[in-house]
Motif scaffolding. Structure first.
Motif: not given
Length: 469
Positions: A308-312, A354-355, A378-379, A448-452
């Protein structure tokens, strides 16, 4: 009309050689019980290369260069092909060079005998290496063609809507209003990176699609990407089919490249290299947008699975590649992943890039599908970016039949096609500007949220906002 480019035309895209070299001859497949391996070698530099950023026409097509110029984006050192002198150093040591990545300056090497690795590790141009593939325990025969229907069933038509069975997934996003003013993707090029496009070359409903060419980046290559699985067939249908009152995709007038990077025989990290080769090829031939419904987190060898820490956006090889696309003037539209109900739950790479525009899945009543992967990165960046119908979505499968399929794999091309239509309408905008307009049009943009993420985009609202002085 279905058009496939032959070798002569592909040679015009000189980056075909530069970004994803096909071996002069492929190694024979490993015998039963015999191990073969693929290693990724990272190179130190591109010193003394015969290529120059002052002459990009030697490794990029005119369309690719013009896309950069239109957005005031420079050609830089990441665009330079891997130094061919370095590649020859590998080849002289008797290994098969599967491909190279100019963006990451890496060489992918196939070996039958690991003793051949030591001389490669000692090369002055090598900084480090990584094992990314081994012969799977079981190798199945190549997939076969599906039986397919020449025409749709009579009951598939929907006389009340020109879009037919694709109606709801387009109307939900305000796509019909773009289509009504003639924005249907014309002049835009979309590269679809997937695992197989079964029967796309035969099913009549696909014959009107402007397919510029196809390419297989998996090693060893398939006899035909049109005989592989039909996941890519279904993805392409949501984008490009144009059968009024039966099924109409979101960008039926766009042009398409069909690129295979997913190896159905196993799940190993080398597929991130193949995806990178495909993305670089898409760049080199001038694609404007990439639709990718592939994601990676868990591999057959669990010790190599992502964390999971790699999701940056950069820690995984594929996400680092994906994060470079906007700097080349390309919009990546990718699936968030289908891990929401599992232990992982989070995005699958490259959805953390990114982007880019990362797409989650909605149910028909516009709630989030439970399986749709969640963010943030992660960031701390908001992901997914937007949501679209995907639980289920209407698609056309490799049997030539309309089906209802579940997954962010199918919400992604629905959004991707409308990205093409929006960019067609606002062609002077940059990739970053188009992506920001889409986020701003979202129903959840204010909170904004982490689901939608930013919510359900309204592409007509994005168009109107983009036309403001």
């Amino acid at each position: 009309m279905l058009r496939t480019l032959f070798a002569t035309l592909l040679l015009l895209a000189t980056a075909t050689v530069a970004t994803a070299r096909r071996p002069a001859m492929q190694a024979a497949p490993a015998e039963k019980g015999e191990q073969a391996h693929i290693y990724r070698f990272y190179l130190k530099d591109k010193h003394n290369t015969p290529y120059s950023i002052a002459h990009p026409g030697r490794f990029l097509t005119r369309k690719s260069i013009e896309r950069r110029q239109r957005q005031n984006l420079p050609v830089d050192s990441t665009d330079l092909p891997v130094n061919p002198k370095y590649v020859k150093q590998f080849e002289r040591r008797g290994v098969v060079v599967v491909g190279t990545s100019r963006w990451q300056n890496t060489v992918l090497v196939y070996v039958r005998d690991t003793a051949a690795l030591e001389p490669l590790k000692q090369l002055d141009c090598v900084s480090r290496w990584k094992h990314v593939w081994s012969t799977p325990e079981r190798i199945d025969e190549y997939p076969k063609r599906m039986e397919y229907h020449e025409r749709f069933n009579d009951w598939d038509s929907l006389p009340s809507s020109t879009y037919g069975r694709a109606r709801d997934q387009i109307l939900t996003l305000g796509g019909e209003r773009l289509h009504n003013i003639g924005m249907r993707g014309k002049g835009m090029t979309i590269a679809v990176i997937d695992g197989g496009f079964n029967n796309v070359d035969r099913i009549p409903a696909f014959q009107q699609i402007d397919i510029r060419g196809s390419r297989d980046f998996v090693y060893p290559g398939s006899p035909s990407i049109f005989a592989e699985g039909d996941h890519g067939t279904r993805v392409l249908s949501a984008l490009a089919i144009n059968q009024p009152y039966i099924f109409v995709g979101t960008a039926p007038e766009a042009s398409y490249w069909l690129l295979r990077s997913e190896d159905g025989q196993s799940e190993q990290e080398v597929e991130e290299d193949y995806w990178t080769f495909a993305a670089e090829f898409a760049d080199s031939v001038g694609a404007d947008i990439i639709s990718s419904s592939l994601g990676y987190n868990e591999f057959d060898d669990r010790s190599t699975s992502h964390r999971l820490w790699q999701l940056d956006g950069h820690a995984t090889y594929i996400s680092h590649s994906a994060s470079l696309l906007a700097a080349k003037g390309i919009i990546l539209v990718c699936s968030a992943g289908n891990s929401g109900m599992g232990q992982w739950k989070k995005l699958t790479s490259p959805a953390d890039a990114d982007r880019c525009i990362t797409v989650g899945a909605l149910t028909p009543d516009l709630n989030n599908a439970p399986f749709s992967s969640i963010g943030p990165t992660q960031d701390g960046r908001v992901k997914p970016d937007v949501m679209a119908i995907g639980s289920p979505a209407s698609v056309v499968n490799g049997r030539g039949m309309i089906s209802q399929d579940m997954g962010t794999s199918f919400s992604t091309p629905i959004v991707c096609g409308l990205v093409a239509c929006l960019w067609q309408a606002l062609h002077t905008k940059t990739a970053d500007e188009i992506m920001e307009l889409i986020r701003q049009s979202g129903s959840n943009y204010v909170h904004p949220d982490n689901i939608f993420g930013y919510g359900i985009p309204d592409f007509w609202k994005a168009y109107e906002q983009g036309n403001l002085p």
